[in-house]
Design an enzyme around this catalytic site. Sequence first.
Site, PDB file in Angstrom:
ATOM      1  N   HIS A 186      -7.198  -4.753  10.268  1.00 11.33           N
ATOM      2  CA  HIS A 186      -6.823  -4.729   8.856  1.00 11.33           C
ATOM      3  C   HIS A 186      -5.497  -5.300   8.278  1.00 11.33           C
ATOM      4  O   HIS A 186      -4.682  -5.653   9.022  1.00 11.33           O
ATOM      5  CB  HIS A 186      -7.128  -3.379   8.361  1.00 11.33           C
ATOM      6  CG  HIS A 186      -5.838  -2.496   8.994  1.00 11.33           C
ATOM      7  ND1 HIS A 186      -6.003  -1.095   9.717  1.00 11.33           N
ATOM      8  CD2 HIS A 186      -4.658  -2.556   8.874  1.00 11.33           C
ATOM      9  CE1 HIS A 186      -4.942  -0.803   9.713  1.00 11.33           C
ATOM     10  NE2 HIS A 186      -3.821  -1.703   9.481  1.00 11.33           N
ATOM     11  N   GLU A 221      -9.643  -2.173   5.398  1.00 15.43           N
ATOM     12  CA  GLU A 221     -10.158  -1.952   6.620  1.00 15.43           C
ATOM     13  C   GLU A 221     -11.510  -2.717   6.977  1.00 15.43           C
ATOM     14  O   GLU A 221     -11.905  -3.272   6.111  1.00 15.43           O
ATOM     15  CB  GLU A 221     -10.731  -0.076   6.987  1.00 15.43           C
ATOM     16  CG  GLU A 221      -9.346   0.730   6.591  1.00 15.43           C
ATOM     17  CD  GLU A 221      -8.546   0.792   7.853  1.00 15.43           C
ATOM     18  OE1 GLU A 221      -8.377  -0.080   8.495  1.00 15.43           O
ATOM     19  OE2 GLU A 221      -7.994   1.856   7.938  1.00 15.43           O
ATOM     20  N   ASP A 244      -7.312  -3.173  14.325  1.00 20.69           N
ATOM     21  CA  ASP A 244      -8.769  -3.443  14.059  1.00 20.69           C
ATOM     22  C   ASP A 244      -8.889  -4.566  12.847  1.00 20.69           C
ATOM     23  O   ASP A 244      -9.831  -4.937  12.475  1.00 20.69           O
ATOM     24  CB  ASP A 244      -9.314  -2.084  13.267  1.00 20.69           C
ATOM     25  CG  ASP A 244      -8.705  -1.875  12.211  1.00 20.69           C
ATOM     26  OD1 ASP A 244      -7.887  -2.328  11.670  1.00 20.69           O
ATOM     27  OD2 ASP A 244      -9.096  -0.670  11.441  1.00 20.69           O
ATOM     28  N   ASP A 304       0.824  -1.179  -0.082  1.00 17.42           N
ATOM     29  CA  ASP A 304      -0.045   0.141  -0.009  1.00 17.42           C
ATOM     30  C   ASP A 304       0.900   1.322  -0.032  1.00 17.42           C
ATOM     31  O   ASP A 304       1.858   1.117   0.205  1.00 17.42           O
ATOM     32  CB  ASP A 304      -1.015   0.006   1.219  1.00 17.42           C
ATOM     33  CG  ASP A 304      -0.221  -0.356   2.525  1.00 17.42           C
ATOM     34  OD1 ASP A 304       0.875  -0.528   2.563  1.00 17.42           O
ATOM     35  OD2 ASP A 304      -1.224  -1.056   3.300  1.00 17.42           O
TER      36      ASP A 304
HETATM   37  C1  F6R Z   1       1.390  -1.479   6.013  1.00 16.70           C
HETATM   38  C2  F6R Z   1       0.157  -2.181   6.076  1.00 16.70           C
HETATM   39  C3  F6R Z   1      -0.496  -2.057   7.342  1.00 16.70           C
HETATM   40  C4  F6R Z   1       0.039  -2.508   8.639  1.00 16.70           C
HETATM   41  C5  F6R Z   1      -0.612  -2.506  10.112  1.00 16.70           C
HETATM   42  C6  F6R Z   1       0.083  -2.823  11.174  1.00 16.70           C
HETATM   43  O1  F6R Z   1       2.035  -1.733   4.820  1.00 16.70           O
HETATM   44  O2  F6R Z   1      -0.069  -2.682   5.309  1.00 16.70           O
HETATM   45  O3  F6R Z   1      -1.653  -2.980   7.292  1.00 16.70           O
HETATM   46  O4  F6R Z   1       0.771  -3.760   8.634  1.00 16.70           O
HETATM   47  O5  F6R Z   1      -1.201  -1.288   9.993  1.00 16.70           O
HETATM   48  O6  F6R Z   1       0.946  -1.719  11.442  1.00 16.70           O
HETATM   49  P1  F6R Z   1       1.933  -1.847  12.291  1.00 16.70           P
HETATM   50  O7  F6R Z   1       2.933  -2.897  11.924  1.00 16.70           O
HETATM   51  O8  F6R Z   1       2.920  -0.523  12.298  1.00 16.70           O
HETATM   52  O9  F6R Z   1       1.270  -2.213  13.567  1.00 16.70           O
END
Ligand code: F6R
Length: 269
Positions: free
Chosen positions: A138, A143, A136, A67
Amino acid sequence: MEILILSDPEAVARRCADIVEAQMKTMPNSVLGLATGSSPIGLYEELIRRHSEYGLSFKDVTTFNLDEYIGIPADHSQSYRTFMNETFFKKVDIDPARTFVPDGMADNPLNVGPAYEEKIQAEGGIDLQVLGIGSDGHIGFNEPTSSLRSRTRVKTLTKQTLVDNSRFFAPDEFQPKLAITMGIATILEARRILLIATGEGKAEAVRDTVEGPLSAFVPASALQLHERATVVIDEAAASQLKLKDYYQFVGDLQDDLVKKHRPSDWISR
Ligand code: F6R
């Protein structure tokens, strides 16, 4: 799903690096799907260490990131392109031209997704997809309530995600509310999936992913549909799992089996 519960984030990083290294040994020109955020940092550090210590090479690898934010340029300090360049790409022998991140500054962001999907297909599809998980549930920026058949597209971030990620932005800095993300169907097409989660803050999301019902409300629960999804977590992230003992029991038995029959998949612990 394969659930690997390890003592701490360092052990998680080493085990994930073992899996990535084994993939690259089997297939040096692997296509890797990569994530940003704090979860994979230990993995990247461990891969960099192996690169400098004994020459683990990424020269034939192609990567696709999950992303990118919409509305900040690639060279912005908080763009996911910058994160990948600084955290990983610049520190190994990867060919920068073979690293792909969705373009968050395209004139028409709606066109980015279909082109990204085509590019992934043209490279033969993703062999190993690395994922973190949001509090959450995701994955990527899919989301809650994202379609389980979604493809790479524009998504609006939830308030929770904006709050979680606000730590990276100065209080008066523009924080994007939109992103381009691989879809859940895109992720599920990867041949192997590696989800990393550490810390108590992820325990509920991990429980819902592994033991909850399959639901668009917890996008990561879609991994239940994947043939080869491995969830690598530390004790804290595993703390809410009902069948924790069972996963550990399975892991111990599996380790013996892997050591005996697939030593190349077995590097360290
Ligand atoms: C990042 C991504 C997100 C993160 C998620 C967890 O490329 O796709 O899904 O993996 O938000 O973020 P962290 O690892 O910072 O807790």
